[in-house]
Design an enzyme around this catalytic site. Structure first.
Site, short mmCIF file in Angstrom:
data_model
loop_
_atom_site.label_atom_id
_atom_site.label_comp_id
_atom_site.label_asym_id
_atom_site.label_seq_id
_atom_site.Cartn_x
_atom_site.Cartn_y
_atom_site.Cartn_z
N GLU A 269 44.47 39.13 40.24
CA GLU A 269 43.29 39.05 41.10
C GLU A 269 43.40 37.96 42.18
O GLU A 269 43.72 36.81 41.88
CB GLU A 269 42.06 38.82 40.23
CG GLU A 269 40.73 38.76 40.96
CD GLU A 269 40.44 40.00 41.78
OE1 GLU A 269 40.55 41.11 41.25
OE2 GLU A 269 40.11 39.85 42.98
N THR B 137 40.36 45.44 45.20
CA THR B 137 41.23 45.70 44.04
C THR B 137 41.56 47.18 43.92
O THR B 137 42.70 47.56 43.65
CB THR B 137 40.54 45.29 42.72
OG1 THR B 137 39.98 44.00 42.88
CG2 THR B 137 41.53 45.29 41.57
N HIS C 149 38.56 35.27 40.59
CA HIS C 149 37.80 36.10 41.52
C HIS C 149 36.73 35.24 42.19
O HIS C 149 36.15 34.38 41.56
CB HIS C 149 37.14 37.27 40.77
CG HIS C 149 36.58 38.32 41.68
ND1 HIS C 149 35.47 38.11 42.46
CD2 HIS C 149 37.00 39.58 41.94
CE1 HIS C 149 35.22 39.21 43.17
NE2 HIS C 149 36.14 40.11 42.88
N ASP D 210 46.58 41.38 44.38
CA ASP D 210 45.89 42.57 44.89
C ASP D 210 45.43 42.45 46.34
O ASP D 210 45.50 43.40 47.10
CB ASP D 210 44.75 43.02 43.96
CG ASP D 210 43.63 42.00 43.80
OD1 ASP D 210 43.80 40.84 44.23
OD2 ASP D 210 42.58 42.35 43.22
N HIS D 211 44.96 41.26 46.73
CA HIS D 211 44.46 41.05 48.10
C HIS D 211 44.19 39.57 48.27
O HIS D 211 44.35 38.81 47.32
CB HIS D 211 43.18 41.86 48.35
CG HIS D 211 42.15 41.68 47.28
ND1 HIS D 211 41.36 40.56 47.18
CD2 HIS D 211 41.83 42.45 46.21
CE1 HIS D 211 40.58 40.67 46.12
NE2 HIS D 211 40.84 41.79 45.50
C1 GP9 Z 1 36.30 44.22 39.22
C2 GP9 Z 1 37.50 43.65 39.84
C3 GP9 Z 1 37.18 42.91 41.09
O1 GP9 Z 1 36.53 45.11 38.20
O2 GP9 Z 1 38.50 44.57 40.00
O3 GP9 Z 1 37.15 43.70 42.19
P1 GP9 Z 1 37.31 43.13 43.68
O4 GP9 Z 1 36.00 42.55 44.07
O5 GP9 Z 1 38.39 42.11 43.69
O6 GP9 Z 1 37.68 44.33 44.46
MN MN Z 2 40.45 42.02 43.40
#
Ligand code: GP9
Ligand code: MN
Length: 623
Positions: free
Chosen positions: A254, A296, A411, A470-471
């Site tokens: 994340e 994500t 996150h 992921d980003h």
């Molecule tokens: C939630 C997680 C976070 O299940 O994947 O999502 P994001 O906000 O990073 O897209």
């Molecule tokens: Mn994410």
């Protein structure tokens, strides 16, 4: 001559004024719209007017007072209702209603119980103006009256409505160039063109994409197929099949950007584990995320399908019913038990529905984990217990398995428990960036423990471990703090470089090495499948095997930016990587077209649901 006393207050003016003022008040009180300067505030103030004037202006066309009154009342009610629906929606999702979201019933199933709690009696205030208008028309009709207008004046009325609309669009263009054509976020749209116009725009986009699916036919597939074929990069002889038969554990880490790797904060290492692990892995050092609004889930989409996500909305929501030819499916065809593991609500990002389309046999969601208050922070279950419990689940899985895992602790807003703090916060004006280092360090620790647990359980030697960021975690809102940390200005060039994310593949028995070709999440599918000895020739995909000698150094971002071996295209400028300064645009010119073509082909597949016309078996035979 007999004269009737006429009120000076015009009915239509009142109807317009009421709704306009209310809309602005709702903007200010019920949505979190960031206003950075006076121009933005002004745009916000004027953006509802033109639409409301046009709608209420239709009232001039009615001959009968009764019909006209009804029309005005109905319109003010309907528009108020739309506004209010957005308010309620915003309370849950912190977002404005979009057509695809509205039709995403699974989302509402989730809300079910709590939705009633979000209504309150005082919400009646959102309709105060409609009620006043109604009461006045009923009991005090003389207070305001309809003033018939000459043809000339009517024209002037409608012309001013359009003039205000163009003024609005013009100012919005100054404030946010290419607002409607480039990728955007909804807040930006509402802020600039107003909530009502936004809905019209959204409906327009929605019908366009529905029409695209209906009109698409199998002949389009041939063109796309040729394009994808031309992109195919043959596997690397040395690496093809080195992972064959092993388990695949792929972790979506994340919000982890590459700038934290081999880096320190307050003299303390941020990712000690990842730094070591990268040394033992195939380590891709010029690897970028390519996600859009779906965050994500967009990264998941890219890695599984080697297709680009969409420029608007999350493809996980908008096209979950499409046909795909995912990596999970390919692995399953080769005897793998494909599954996803994420200790969160299963319908977040519409995963429960989309995961079926992607072809995971099982989704281990929050109900498969023991989640307590103690082992949770921020968005939910902490990464350390998540990995620990996941290893328990993996032991029971049929072998070989493919597990796609998603971490959660690092996150936004990066909250953590004191007991999990392993390094100190940074000291900038951004609490977000300051905390980010602490939670990245925690996730790094969780990965270290994960690997230890895999070793203890005997799974390690037989498993390939893939990690990708992921980003971004730190958005451009924190540029000032970021430039303090980096010790240089965050130019559009630096900003694009900050979209680099970690990508490493650990294969037991294969020596670690650094691979510096420029690539992105789009390349993960072919890269991994080739390592597992599954050729992707004939597949409809837009990525290339990063280990292939034919891999072209290139990464297109969803918003039109791109990276090549030597250049970065950002903010409509061509930047030289060596000097980090803008250079002659001709260096980037050929790639602008290339990036646009790729994104366009990928979009066509998604909008037209073209993979429903694709038969992987016959494709294999043809080649
Ligand atoms: C939630 C997680 C976070 O299940 O994947 O999502 P994001 O906000 O990073 O897209
Ligand atoms: Mn994410």
């Amino acid at each position: 001559m007999k004269r009737t006393i006429r009120s000076n207050i015009s009915l239509i003016a009142v109807a317009v004024l009421f709704l306009w003022m209310k809309t602005y008040l709702v903007y200010k009180t019920s949505f979190n719209i960031d206003i950075e300067n006076t121009l933005q505030e002004f745009i916000l103030l004027i953006n509802p007017i033109s639409f409301i004037m046009l709608v209420m202006g239709v009232g001039f066309l009615f001959k009968s007072d009764k019909v006209r009154n009804r029309y005005l009342l109905t319109m003010s009610f309907l528009l108020s209702f739309l506004l209010y629906a957005n308010v309620v929606f915003y309370r849950f999702f912190n977002d404005f209603i979009t057509m695809p979201l509205l039709f995403q019933t699974s989302n509402f199933a989730d809300l079910g119980n709590s939705v009633t709690e979000e209504f309150s009696l005082t919400d009646i205030l959102y309709f105060a103006d409609v009620i006043i208008l109604f009461l006045l028309l009923k009991f005090k009709p003389s207070f305001m009256q309809f003033h018939p207008m000459s043809k000339m004046n009517r024209r002037a009325y409608f012309l001013s409505a359009f003039a205000i609309m163009f003024l609005n669009l013009g100012l919005a263009e100054i404030e946010r160039p290419q607002l409607l054509t480039r990728t955007f976020d909804r807040e930006m749209l509402v802020k600039n063109i107003g909530t009502f116009n936004y809905h019209i725009y959204d409906v327009f986009l929605q019908s366009k994409s529905s029409a695209q699916r209906a009109l698409a036919n199998s002949s389009e597939m041939t063109e796309v197929d040729n394009f994808a074929d031309a992109k195919y990069a043959a596997p690397n002889d040395e690496l093809f099949g080195v992972a064959k038969g092993k388990n695949l554990i792929m972790v979506s880490v994340e919000s982890t950007q590459a700038f934290v790797l081999n880096n320190k904060v307050n003299g303390q290492e941020i990712t000690p584990f990842l730094n070591d692990f990268a040394e033992e892995s195939l380590n891709y050092t010029n690897f970028y995320h390519q996600t859009g609004q779906g965050k994500t889930s967009d990264a998941e989409f890219l890695t599984e399908n080697s297709l680009y996500p969409l420029s608007r909305g999350a493809v996980f929501f908008t096209h979950s019913g499409n046909e795909f030819n995912s990596m999970a499916e390919k692995l399953a065809e080769n005897g793998y038990y494909a599954n996803a593991m994420h200790a969160n609500n299963k319908s977040f990002w519409n995963r429960d529905i989309m995961y079926d389309s992607i072809g995971y046999e099982r989704f281990y969601d929050e109900e498969d984990y023991e989640i307590t208050e103690d082992n949770s922070v921020n968005w939910g279950m902490k990464d350390i217990p998540f990995f620990e419990q996941s290893v328990g689940l993996m032991k029971e899985m049929p072998k070989p398995f493919y597990s796609k895992m998603i971490t959660l602790t690092n996150h936004h807003p990066f909250y953590y428990d004191e007991e999990d703090k392993m390094i100190d916060e940074y000291n900038s004006n951004s609490g977000t960036l300051n905390r980010y280092f602490v939670t990245v360090r925690y996730t790094d620790e969780s990965l270290k423990r994960f690997v230890e647990e895999l070793k203890e359980s005997g799974l390690y030697e037989n498993s390939v471990i893939v990690l990708y960021g992921d980003h971004y975690g730190i958005s451009e809102n924190h540029n000032e703090a970021m430039s303090q940390y980096l010790g240089k200005e965050v130019t559009p060039f630096v900003s694009a470089q900050l979209q680099k994310v970690p990508f490493m593949i650990h294969i037991p028995g294969v020596d670690g090495r650094e691979i510096s070709t420029v690539g992105g999440q789009i390349d993960i599918r072919p890269t991994l499948l080739h390592l597992f000895g599954i050729d992707t020739k004939g597949d409809i995909q837009f990525g290339q095997d990063l280990n292939s000698e034919d891999h072209e150094s290139f990464a297109a971002f969803r918003d039109g930016r791109f990276i090549t071996e030597d250049y970065v295209y950002a903010d409509s400028k061509c930047w030289d990587k060596a000097t980090e300064q803008p250079t002659d645009s001709s260096y980037c010119e050929p790639y602008i077209e290339k990036a646009a073509t790729e994104l366009n082909y990928s979009d066509r597949i998604i909008y037209g649901d073209l993979l429903r016309f694709y038969d992987p078996d016959s494709a294999k035979k043809e080649h």
